[in-house]
Design an enzyme around this catalytic site. Structure first.
Site, PDB file in Angstrom:
ATOM      1  CD  GLU A   1      31.104  52.871  25.661  1.00 44.97           C
ATOM      2  OE1 GLU A   1      30.380  53.386  24.775  1.00 44.97           O
ATOM      3  OE2 GLU A   1      31.078  51.664  25.957  1.00 44.97           O
TER       4      GLU A   1
ATOM      5  CG  ASN B   1      29.280  47.933  27.281  1.00 44.83           C
ATOM      6  OD1 ASN B   1      29.855  48.967  27.604  1.00 44.83           O
ATOM      7  ND2 ASN B   1      28.502  47.865  26.202  1.00 44.83           N
ATOM      8  CD  GLU B   2      26.376  51.531  26.388  1.00 43.19           C
ATOM      9  OE1 GLU B   2      25.713  51.041  25.461  1.00 43.19           O
ATOM     10  OE2 GLU B   2      26.941  52.644  26.305  1.00 43.19           O
TER      11      GLU B   2
ATOM     12  CD  GLU C   1      32.675  47.760  21.205  1.00 45.66           C
ATOM     13  OE1 GLU C   1      32.555  48.979  21.422  1.00 45.66           O
ATOM     14  OE2 GLU C   1      31.717  46.974  21.196  1.00 45.66           O
TER      15      GLU C   1
ATOM     16  CE1 TYR D   1      30.649  57.310  22.297  1.00 42.97           C
ATOM     17  CE2 TYR D   1      28.823  56.168  23.363  1.00 42.97           C
ATOM     18  CZ  TYR D   1      30.150  56.206  22.959  1.00 42.97           C
ATOM     19  OH  TYR D   1      30.966  55.130  23.209  1.00 42.97           O
TER      20      TYR D   1
ATOM     21  CG  ASN E   1      26.935  47.769  22.346  1.00 38.27           C
ATOM     22  OD1 ASN E   1      26.767  48.064  23.526  1.00 38.27           O
ATOM     23  ND2 ASN E   1      26.503  48.537  21.352  1.00 38.27           N
TER      24      ASN E   1
ATOM     25  CD  GLN F   1      35.218  51.950  20.436  1.00 39.64           C
ATOM     26  OE1 GLN F   1      36.045  51.226  19.906  1.00 39.64           O
ATOM     27  NE2 GLN F   1      33.973  51.528  20.674  1.00 39.64           N
TER      28      GLN F   1
HETATM   29  O1  AHR Z   1      31.488  52.947  21.567  1.00 40.13           O
HETATM   30  C1  AHR Z   1      30.508  52.413  20.734  1.00 40.13           C
HETATM   31  C2  AHR Z   1      29.398  51.722  21.508  1.00 40.13           C
HETATM   32  O2  AHR Z   1      28.666  52.673  22.222  1.00 40.13           O
HETATM   33  C3  AHR Z   1      29.812  50.730  22.552  1.00 40.13           C
HETATM   34  O3  AHR Z   1      30.035  49.464  22.044  1.00 40.13           O
HETATM   35  C4  AHR Z   1      28.652  50.720  23.483  1.00 40.13           C
HETATM   36  O4  AHR Z   1      29.016  50.424  24.799  1.00 40.13           O
HETATM   37  C5  AHR Z   1      28.032  52.098  23.337  1.00 40.13           C
HETATM   38  O5  AHR Z   1      26.680  52.028  23.128  1.00 40.13           O
END
Ligand code: AHR
Length: 503
Positions: A297, A177-178, A32, A249, A77, A354
């Site tokens: 992700e 995205n999201e 990113e 995450y 993001n 990432q």
């Molecule tokens: O990977 C970091 C961020 O986590 C990304 O930009 C977003 O998609 C997620 O919230």
């Protein structure tokens, strides 16, 4: 003193009971425009470590070592306030812009054209995200034309003018995205997003019918809209969507390692529940098409949170989200990889988030690049976990966790018939004791253990740094043998293991 007997677990497989073919894209990653992922990560023209394109050679070498098959780009993001046109053509004409998602300045020195060159050099395929935050279907249409049409039209000729005669032929496209997250620029209600995804997918496939699209699922199992979001998005966009995304995450801010390591149980539930919703919509629509999953992700992310709160605004590529991963993070990453493989029939794409510097397996400084602890399970699974995933029943003692019952042993067996090889991946989450696993391999005559690679450290908080890059690194371990067709392996307490068998 009598020797204490080892705790035991059984791994049960049958060569005909397959979860499914492993799509190599399950070992994808993500770059990113965030922090030092691009600038100082993969791209640093002023560095003697870079090639003539400005690509860091030391970083490319490590990425090739992992054999990363696809890389999602350019966000995250970031993408939700990105104008792709800023990132192509002569660099002198590219504008610097304020980047609102991460509060920085984006110079656009590295953009789409450079990314495509870099992907080719590193031997990976692109997975490109379009901005459905501040922009819409017109821009989504234009970028597919820029990338995938041979020539003779405005945007394809623009690409040719910028030096790329052949089309980029990007096959995989993320529709935003999201978009369920209130933090997302241009965040939508589910109905708004569902219709937008459907219209974007439709127009993009009119430009190039061979592309595949990934619609945004939930940003995590904890989202209050989870379930309803997936259902509605698919009800609106079923015909033009191929994959639904999942993101997650995990962190251990409370220093509760057993619960942290049990997070893979939550990941497993997340995947199963998304599959249920996809198949519910399939049933309601009486469709023959099955929506597959793109877990685009996933990782551990929490170490850098406090530090990032202090960041100054509107600077260029600051140190941001630079988690330094420890041994226990590598264990959970190993378990997360096993979880993805256990769903190989439906999870066709997954991206560790990432790849470089930003919550990443690879870190850089101006003088070199090194491997974080999580590099190793990722690399070993990607290199050796190819072929088919076998249904792997793990009969192991378990412990209570906040996510439910968590087995001490996580495992998956993969079989690569083309190369006559079988690989057992296993994590021992038992923090006190080694454990012994056995696996009946009498259906696989002639196989021998060729290596048992093991990653552990007496200190679960041990990390790799530029000064001590190999503090946590795998070792060859003499812990496995086959006797009368039974594989017996000792898995040290708190360890990641890769046991390779070859005919
Ligand atoms: O990977 C970091 C961020 O986590 C990304 O930009 C977003 O998609 C997620 O919230």
């Amino acid at each position: 003193m009598p020797k204490k007997s080892l705790k035991k677990a059984r791994i049960i497989i049958d060569r005909d009971f397959k979860v499914g073919e492993i799509d190599k894209r399950i070992y994808g990653s993500f770059i990113e425009h965030l922090g030092r992922a691009v600038y100082e990560g993969i791209y640093q023209p002023e560095s003697s470590l870079s090639d003539r394109n400005g690509f860091r050679k030391d970083v490319m070498k490590l990425i090739r070592e992992i054999r990363v098959p696809i890389v999602r780009y350019p966000g995250g993001n970031f993408v939700s306030n990105f104008r792709w046109e800023d990132s192509v053509g002569p660099k002198k004409d590219r504008p610097s812009r304020i980047e609102l998602a991460w509060g920085v300045v984006e110079t656009n020195d590295f953009g789409l054209d450079e990314f495509m060159k870099w992907a080719k050099a590193v031997g990976t395929e692109p997975m490109y995200a379009v901005n459905l935050g501040t922009r819409g279907i017109e821009d989504a249409r234009n970028i597919v034309e820029y990338c995938n049409i041979k020539g003779g039209t405005y945007y394809s000729d623009l690409r040719r003018k910028h030096g790329a005669k052949d089309p980029y032929n990007i096959k995989l496209w993320c529709l935003g995205n999201e978009m369920d997250g209130p933090w997302q620029i241009g965040h939508r209600t589910v109905e708004e997003y569902g219709l937008l995804a459907s219209r974007a997918g439709h127009i993009m496939k009119l430009v190039d019918p061979t592309i595949e699209t990934v619609a945004c699922g939930s940003s995590g199992l904890g989202m209050s809209t989870f379930g309803n979001w997936e259902r509605t998005v698919l009800e609106c966009s079923y015909d033009t969507t191929d994959y639904l995304s999942l993101h997650t995450y995990y962190g251990n801010p409370e220093d509760d390692t057993p619960n942290f390591l049990a997070s893979s149980v939550a990941m497993d539930q997340f995947i199963s529940q998304v599959i249920s919703v996809c198949d519910y919509v399939k049933a309601v629509k009486r469709s023959n098409k099955t929506i597959q999953l793109s877990f685009d992700e996933w990782n551990v992310w929490y170490h850098s949170n406090e530090q990032d709160k202090k960041l100054k605004k509107w600077v260029q590529h600051p140190h941001q989200l630079e988690d330094v991963y420890n041994m226990e993070d590598a264990l959970l990453v190993g378990s997360m990889l096993i979880t993805l493989l256990r769903h190989a029939d439906r999870v066709k794409i997954a991206c560790m988030a990432q790849l470089v510097n930003v919550i990443a397996p690879i870190m850089t400084s101006d003088t070199g690049a090194w491997k974080q602890t999580i590099f190793y399970p990722y690399m070993q699974a990607s290199v050796y976990g190819r072929g088919v995933a076998l249904q792997t029943l793990v009969d192991a003692p378990s412990y209570e966790s906040k996510h439910g019952d968590a087995p001490f042993i996580d495992s998956i067996v993969t079989m690569d018939e083309e190369h006559d090889s079988i690989t057992v991946f296993a994590v021992n989450k038992n923090l006190e004791e080694d454990m012994e696993i056995t696996c009946d391999l009498r259906q696989f005559p002639g196989y021998k253990v060729v290596e048992h690679q093991m990653l552990t450290h007496r200190d679960l908080k041990a990390v790799n740094t530029e000064k001590k890059p190999e503090n946590v690194a795998p070792v060859s371990y003499n812990g496995s043998r086959i006797e009368k067709g039974i594989l017996t392996s000792v898995l040290p307490s708190k360890s990641w293991n890769m046991i390779r068998l070859q005919k």
